[in-house]
Design a protein around this motif. Sequence first.
Motif, PDB file in Angstrom:
ATOM      1  N   UNK A   1      -8.938  -1.417  -0.457  1.00 60.72           N
ATOM      2  CA  UNK A   1      -9.271  -2.210  -1.721  1.00 60.72           C
ATOM      3  C   UNK A   1      -8.239  -3.007  -2.159  1.00 60.72           C
ATOM      4  N   UNK A   2      -8.419  -4.378  -2.524  1.00 59.90           N
ATOM      5  CA  UNK A   2      -7.296  -5.249  -3.016  1.00 59.90           C
ATOM      6  C   UNK A   2      -7.127  -4.783  -4.629  1.00 59.90           C
ATOM      7  N   UNK A   3      -6.086  -4.691  -4.867  1.00 60.77           N
ATOM      8  CA  UNK A   3      -5.700  -4.416  -6.281  1.00 60.77           C
ATOM      9  C   UNK A   3      -4.969  -5.429  -7.098  1.00 60.77           C
ATOM     10  N   UNK A   4      -5.399  -5.395  -8.206  1.00 60.87           N
ATOM     11  CA  UNK A   4      -4.830  -6.185  -9.366  1.00 60.87           C
ATOM     12  C   UNK A   4      -4.511  -5.263 -10.447  1.00 60.87           C
ATOM     13  N   UNK A   5      -3.281  -5.394 -11.213  1.00 62.01           N
ATOM     14  CA  UNK A   5      -2.819  -4.542 -12.409  1.00 62.01           C
ATOM     15  C   UNK A   5      -2.304  -5.511 -13.524  1.00 62.01           C
ATOM     16  N   UNK A   6      -2.883  -5.311 -14.692  1.00 62.79           N
ATOM     17  CA  UNK A   6      -2.517  -6.040 -15.779  1.00 62.79           C
ATOM     18  C   UNK A   6      -1.098  -5.653 -16.601  1.00 62.79           C
ATOM     19  N   UNK A   7      -0.140  -6.464 -16.874  1.00 56.52           N
ATOM     20  CA  UNK A   7       0.833  -6.094 -17.562  1.00 56.52           C
ATOM     21  C   UNK A   7       1.141  -6.884 -18.605  1.00 56.52           C
ATOM     22  N   UNK A   8       1.753  -6.652 -19.732  1.00 49.64           N
ATOM     23  CA  UNK A   8       1.727  -7.176 -20.907  1.00 49.64           C
ATOM     24  C   UNK A   8       3.297  -7.063 -21.610  1.00 49.64           C
TER      25      UNK A   8
END
Length: 542
Positions: free
Chosen positions: A375-382
């Motif tokens: 699975x291709x993964x994205x991760x949101x950071x702030x």
Amino acid sequence: MLSYESPDSDATAIAQNGRHITLVRPPAVSSRFSYTVGVVLPLGPAYVAGALIERGHRVAVVDAVGEAPLQRGPTSQPHLIYHGLTIPEIVERIARGTDAIGISVMFSQQWPHVDDLIRAIHAALPDRPIFVGGEHVAGAWKFVLDTCPPVTACAIGEGEETMLELADYVAGNRALTDVKGIACRIDGRAQRTEARARIQNVDDIARPAWHLFPVDKYLDAGFTYGVNLGRSMPILATRGCPYQCTFCSSPAMWTTRYYVRDVTDVVDEIASYVERYRATNVDFYDLTAIIKRDWILRFCSELERRGLNITYQLPTGTRSEVLDEEVLGALYRTGCRNICYAPESGSPRTLARIKKKIKPERMVQSIRAAKRVGIVVKANLMIGFPDETRRELWETVRFGLKLAWHGVEDLPLFPFIPYPGTELYDALRAQGLVPELSNEYFARLGYGDLDSAPSLSRHVSSRQLAWVRIVGMTAFLLLGYARHPWRVVRTLRALVTERSTSVVELRLVDVKRRLWSTLRRPAVRPRPTRTENDAAVATVTT
């Protein structure tokens, strides 16, 4: 075509009880330097349209984005541009015989342009009620009513049942103050009516009325909320979110009640999109898609049983508690190709302050398992939260580098933005650290802007925050390409074919499209003043 309209399937019922309601999806709005624009099918208005039609009302839709997705121009705010139909074009498409107009406003940055749009609609149809709803309105209803006189009422929370009662008001069968879940002017003051309870049996909600929208224009052009994996339709399997992150407006919009649809009903909807729209991919728009392990395994089992040959993705951000190798394997086996995790921060102290109840190391384990199954993964950071120190900021950057090392392909580093209706906004406003609501304030609330990153931490300046953001995202990207050089070839292929595998590739394709559109047809004209907008509306109405 001027607008998309439901057929008179029951002319007698419509004549006796129904009303002609026009739903307007306003243009998308971004800064001139934003790397993302929301050209996606509007799920909320489609659900409201479905509910109105089921009750016997006649519905027309003006989808300003779908009708002209590559058209853009200036707004009354100097650094913002709109994407879609012009205000006069929208007004022209609204039937003069309509009984009421409903407008959805998802993002606060849209509001200044929507304010101008509402005034133009009112100038053309001064005696028609105008209702507004959406995430922005749920958090800023008092400002909307106090500053935009043409607005009749604001819908707060889920819109289906509220819009049905507002239609009863339009028909003269209910007082406006008897409509639950709205804000309106009572004795000249903006006030809320009785809160509306959340819809618990979500399987009974009418399906989205996609036949009223220019669906093929989105699908043929590859516009999607997730990654472009083909003809993509949006769907919701759940409603709400049980968590209370302080930077999120979900509690104001949805409360913290979380309801899940029946697995069979969700798969039935997917099958209908495959048959009707030749969909090859589904984007789940859920706020928090996966919380219940048994539900997701039953969903995967039902997809396998039916043999639906589709892909699907979770692009909005979800949690990792139940995403172990068994669950992730079932997801990939049944077509899931992209998942977005939402760690938000790599600093334990920041996570505690924003009430983000996750364990970063547990999420890393889940992400590694997702990569192992394909699975291709994205991760949101702030970054840039109030009271965040430089050390905590760099903890998040280091966490992002760790995720990139483990194969996460998409790592946006968003600046914290205090949206109205959130716990953090209210706290900052009480301390005098953010200004009162205004159109100028809303115009600066673009999370995709690269030209600004205002810091609300006394430990980090805005310039430092912007520098860390650009350096961090660049480092994430370069590390990912260095670790996986074959991605360079895949990205170049995506620019040619416009079929993306990651969000980075999707954004690059979007930038290419906009540049090509600009070269073919210059879009930036002198910025219109309010007077010029009024003149344009007058031309339409006469």
